[in-house]
Design a protein around this motif. Structure first.
Motif, PDB file in Angstrom:
ATOM      1  N   GLY A   1       0.817  -1.206   0.000  1.00 38.07           N
ATOM      2  CA  GLY A   1       0.000   0.000   0.000  1.00 38.07           C
ATOM      3  C   GLY A   1       0.850   1.255   0.000  1.00 38.07           C
ATOM      4  N   ASP A   2       1.902   1.240   0.784  1.00 33.64           N
ATOM      5  CA  ASP A   2       2.832   2.362   0.856  1.00 33.64           C
ATOM      6  C   ASP A   2       3.427   2.659  -0.515  1.00 33.64           C
ATOM      7  OD1 ASP A   2       4.846   4.184   1.601  1.00 33.64           O
ATOM      8  OD2 ASP A   2       6.149   2.604   2.401  1.00 33.64           O
ATOM      9  N   ALA A   3       3.982   1.640  -1.170  1.00 31.24           N
ATOM     10  CA  ALA A   3       4.634   1.824  -2.466  1.00 31.24           C
ATOM     11  C   ALA A   3       3.634   2.197  -3.552  1.00 31.24           C
ATOM     12  CB  ALA A   3       5.388   0.556  -2.858  1.00 31.24           C
ATOM     13  N   LEU A   4       2.435   1.633  -3.497  1.00 34.70           N
ATOM     14  CA  LEU A   4       1.416   1.948  -4.490  1.00 34.70           C
ATOM     15  C   LEU A   4       0.979   3.403  -4.372  1.00 34.70           C
ATOM     16  CD1 LEU A   4      -0.371   0.491  -6.692  1.00 34.70           C
ATOM     17  CD2 LEU A   4      -2.137   0.392  -4.935  1.00 34.70           C
TER      18      LEU A   4
ATOM     19  N   GLU B   1      -0.780   0.863 -12.411  1.00 35.41           N
ATOM     20  CA  GLU B   1      -0.541   0.593 -11.006  1.00 35.41           C
ATOM     21  C   GLU B   1       0.925   0.284 -10.752  1.00 35.41           C
ATOM     22  OE1 GLU B   1      -3.384  -2.535 -10.401  1.00 35.41           O
ATOM     23  OE2 GLU B   1      -4.959  -1.105  -9.944  1.00 35.41           O
ATOM     24  N   MET B   2       1.366   0.558  -9.529  1.00 30.60           N
ATOM     25  CA  MET B   2       2.748   0.360  -9.092  1.00 30.60           C
ATOM     26  C   MET B   2       3.723   1.003 -10.068  1.00 30.60           C
ATOM     27  SD  MET B   2       3.958  -0.622  -6.293  1.00 30.60           S
ATOM     28  CE  MET B   2       3.033  -1.866  -5.406  1.00 30.60           C
ATOM     29  N   ARG B   3       3.417   2.237 -10.416  1.00 30.81           N
ATOM     30  CA  ARG B   3       4.314   3.021 -11.248  1.00 30.81           C
ATOM     31  C   ARG B   3       5.143   3.941 -10.371  1.00 30.81           C
ATOM     32  NH1 ARG B   3       1.255   5.830 -16.179  1.00 30.81           N
ATOM     33  NH2 ARG B   3       3.368   6.677 -16.348  1.00 30.81           N
ATOM     34  N   GLY B   4       6.203   4.450 -10.953  1.00 33.00           N
ATOM     35  CA  GLY B   4       7.005   5.417 -10.244  1.00 33.00           C
ATOM     36  C   GLY B   4       6.420   6.807 -10.389  1.00 33.00           C
ATOM     37  N   GLY B   5       7.050   7.761  -9.726  1.00 34.70           N
ATOM     38  CA  GLY B   5       6.606   9.145  -9.820  1.00 34.70           C
ATOM     39  C   GLY B   5       6.828   9.853  -8.504  1.00 34.70           C
ATOM     40  N   GLY B   6       6.918  11.166  -8.569  1.00 35.59           N
ATOM     41  CA  GLY B   6       7.108  11.937  -7.354  1.00 35.59           C
ATOM     42  C   GLY B   6       8.424  11.660  -6.663  1.00 35.59           C
ATOM     43  N   GLY B   7       9.427  11.228  -7.414  1.00 34.20           N
ATOM     44  CA  GLY B   7      10.723  10.907  -6.826  1.00 34.20           C
ATOM     45  C   GLY B   7      10.877   9.466  -6.403  1.00 34.20           C
ATOM     46  N   TRP B   8       9.843   8.645  -6.630  1.00 33.60           N
ATOM     47  CA  TRP B   8       9.873   7.244  -6.218  1.00 33.60           C
ATOM     48  C   TRP B   8       9.967   6.331  -7.431  1.00 33.60           C
ATOM     49  CZ3 TRP B   8      10.629   6.949  -1.215  1.00 33.60           C
ATOM     50  CH2 TRP B   8      10.153   7.978  -0.400  1.00 33.60           C
ATOM     51  N   ASP B   9      10.786   5.298  -7.326  1.00 32.32           N
ATOM     52  CA  ASP B   9      10.847   4.273  -8.358  1.00 32.32           C
ATOM     53  C   ASP B   9       9.639   3.351  -8.235  1.00 32.32           C
ATOM     54  OD1 ASP B   9      13.313   5.244  -9.248  1.00 32.32           O
ATOM     55  OD2 ASP B   9      14.428   3.960  -7.840  1.00 32.32           O
ATOM     56  N   PRO B  10       9.268   2.645  -9.291  1.00 34.55           N
ATOM     57  CA  PRO B  10       8.163   1.691  -9.179  1.00 34.55           C
ATOM     58  C   PRO B  10       8.426   0.664  -8.080  1.00 34.55           C
ATOM     59  CG  PRO B  10       8.729   2.036 -11.489  1.00 34.55           C
ATOM     60  CD  PRO B  10       9.797   2.721 -10.679  1.00 34.55           C
ATOM     61  N   GLY B  11       7.482   0.537  -7.165  1.00 38.93           N
ATOM     62  CA  GLY B  11       7.608  -0.447  -6.086  1.00 38.93           C
ATOM     63  C   GLY B  11       8.466  -0.016  -4.922  1.00 38.93           C
ATOM     64  N   GLU B  12       8.945   1.217  -4.917  1.00 29.76           N
ATOM     65  CA  GLU B  12       9.820   1.675  -3.826  1.00 29.76           C
ATOM     66  C   GLU B  12       8.989   2.110  -2.623  1.00 29.76           C
ATOM     67  OE1 GLU B  12      13.465   4.849  -2.966  1.00 29.76           O
ATOM     68  OE2 GLU B  12      12.344   4.946  -4.853  1.00 29.76           O
ATOM     69  N   ALA B  13       9.272   1.513  -1.479  1.00 29.49           N
ATOM     70  CA  ALA B  13       8.563   1.857  -0.249  1.00 29.49           C
ATOM     71  C   ALA B  13       9.184   3.091   0.397  1.00 29.49           C
ATOM     72  CB  ALA B  13       8.592   0.686   0.729  1.00 29.49           C
ATOM     73  N   THR B  14       8.365   3.816   1.130  1.00 31.68           N
ATOM     74  CA  THR B  14       8.786   5.077   1.733  1.00 31.68           C
ATOM     75  C   THR B  14       9.168   4.891   3.198  1.00 31.68           C
ATOM     76  OG1 THR B  14       6.653   5.849   2.612  1.00 31.68           O
ATOM     77  CG2 THR B  14       7.031   6.111   0.238  1.00 31.68           C
ATOM     78  N   ASP B  15       9.226   6.018   3.904  1.00 29.38           N
ATOM     79  CA  ASP B  15       9.556   6.001   5.326  1.00 29.38           C
ATOM     80  C   ASP B  15       8.573   5.158   6.129  1.00 29.38           C
ATOM     81  OD1 ASP B  15       7.678   8.013   4.606  1.00 29.38           O
ATOM     82  OD2 ASP B  15       8.038   9.119   6.455  1.00 29.38           O
ATOM     83  N   ASP B  16       7.338   5.028   5.656  1.00 31.63           N
ATOM     84  CA  ASP B  16       6.346   4.218   6.367  1.00 31.63           C
ATOM     85  C   ASP B  16       6.868   2.803   6.607  1.00 31.63           C
ATOM     86  OD1 ASP B  16       5.138   6.467   5.103  1.00 31.63           O
ATOM     87  OD2 ASP B  16       3.165   5.556   5.306  1.00 31.63           O
TER      88      ASP B  16
END
Length: 306
Positions: free
Chosen positions: A18-21, A39-54
């Motif tokens: 959910g975080d990465a999506l 779905e599960m695309r990159g964008g906003g500085g995130w690679d596809p499937g990359e999880a954040t600080d969460d």
């Protein structure tokens, strides 16, 4: 029949998915996922499937629990500080201040709250999947108490503590194979009286995100939106998509939704095309990156040793 282990893996893996999506749609308008048609695309500085600080912080909590053989709050705080010093791509302003203001582990969040008088963000909800799984066998009271104590490391407002305690309990119920929505009245009875009514409102069957009084980066509408997504859908993917399409703090609302939906429907309900590109960098800890299998292993260990 979905096994308890499958539900536990579902909670941890589902939160990360959910975080990465949701990450590429953070702070965007409602309907962003559907409008983009992918779905599960990159964008906003995130690679596809990359999880954040969460998810990064959830992993740190889980690994601390395993390596310390239980909850050692100073150790969790030190891991958070090391991670923050590693310059993660994303870190909440409140969390960053608490981890870098020089206060000791048991006072830093209180000092922040004393100065800012606002600390009811959803940053303690977002990382609760691993601790919820670990403490579930301890029962309602001990699990909810652990949720509060971990939340208090970075959030000085007791509303954040109670929200995290509620999430812990709903996951515990789901891991037992029961309906977390049906458990809401009993769960709310265990919430501190000062916070029971407000959480009761956003978790009620008639509440929907359009009624939110705050941005969904606050603990109340974040948790309420996750419960709403679970209540109004019939599967993992549908619930998480609904959460992302709310807009706003999409990664965290979807991470909390994924925690609940994963615990309810199990890891088998999580689309393989969402887990395949999943990866969790851990800034401050060398070049470590966990993939979906690494998260599965972490969840399994938390389940068997919790």
């Amino acid at each position: 029949m979905i096994s308890r282990l499958d539900r536990a893996v579902g909670a941890v893996l589902g939160s990360a998915v959910g975080d990465a999506l949701g990450a590429p749609y953070e702070f965007g308008p409602a309907g962003g996922l559907t409008a983009r048609g992918a779905e599960m695309r990159g964008g906003g500085g995130w690679d596809p499937g990359e999880a954040t600080d969460d998810t990064q912080m959830a992993v740190l909590v889980g690994e601390s629990l395993l390596e310390c053989g239980g909850l050692e709050l100073p150790d969790v705080f030190r891991r958070f500080q090391r991670w923050a010093a590693g310059q993660p791509k994303d870190i909440g302003l409140q969390t960053e201040d608490v981890l870098t203001n020089g206060g000791p582990w048991d006072l830093a969040a209180a000092l922040h709250f004393q100065v800012n008088a606002r600390a009811a963000g959803n940053g303690s909800l977002m990382r609760a999947s691993t601790s919820a799984v670990y403490f579930a066998p301890a029962g309602r009271e001990r699990s909810m108490d652990a949720g509060r104590r971990i939340a208090a490391l970075t959030h000085g407002d007791a509303a954040a503590w109670e929200g995290t305690a509620i999430l812990h309990e709903l996951v515990r119920v789901a891991l037992d194979g029961a309906d977390p929505l049906a458990a809401l009245p009993e769960t709310l009875a265990s919430v501190h009286p000062d916070h029971r009514e407000r959480f009761g409102g956003v978790l009620g069957p008639d509440w929907h995100p359009g009624l939110a009084a705050e941005f969904n980066g606050a603990v109340w509408p974040c948790l309420g939106s996750a419960v709403w997504a679970l209540r109004t859908t019939s599967g993992f993917a549908e619930a998480v998509r609904a959460a992302v399409d709310l807009g706003g703090d999409t990664d965290t609302v979807a991470a909390v939704t994924g925690t609940l939906a994963g615990a309810r429907y199990g890891q088998g309900a999580i689309p393989a095309e969402w887990t395949a590109p999943l990866h969790v960098p851990l800034p401050g800890f060398g070049d470590r990156v966990l993939d979906a299998d690494g998260l599965r292993t972490l969840a399994q260990r938390l389940t068997t040793t919790g």
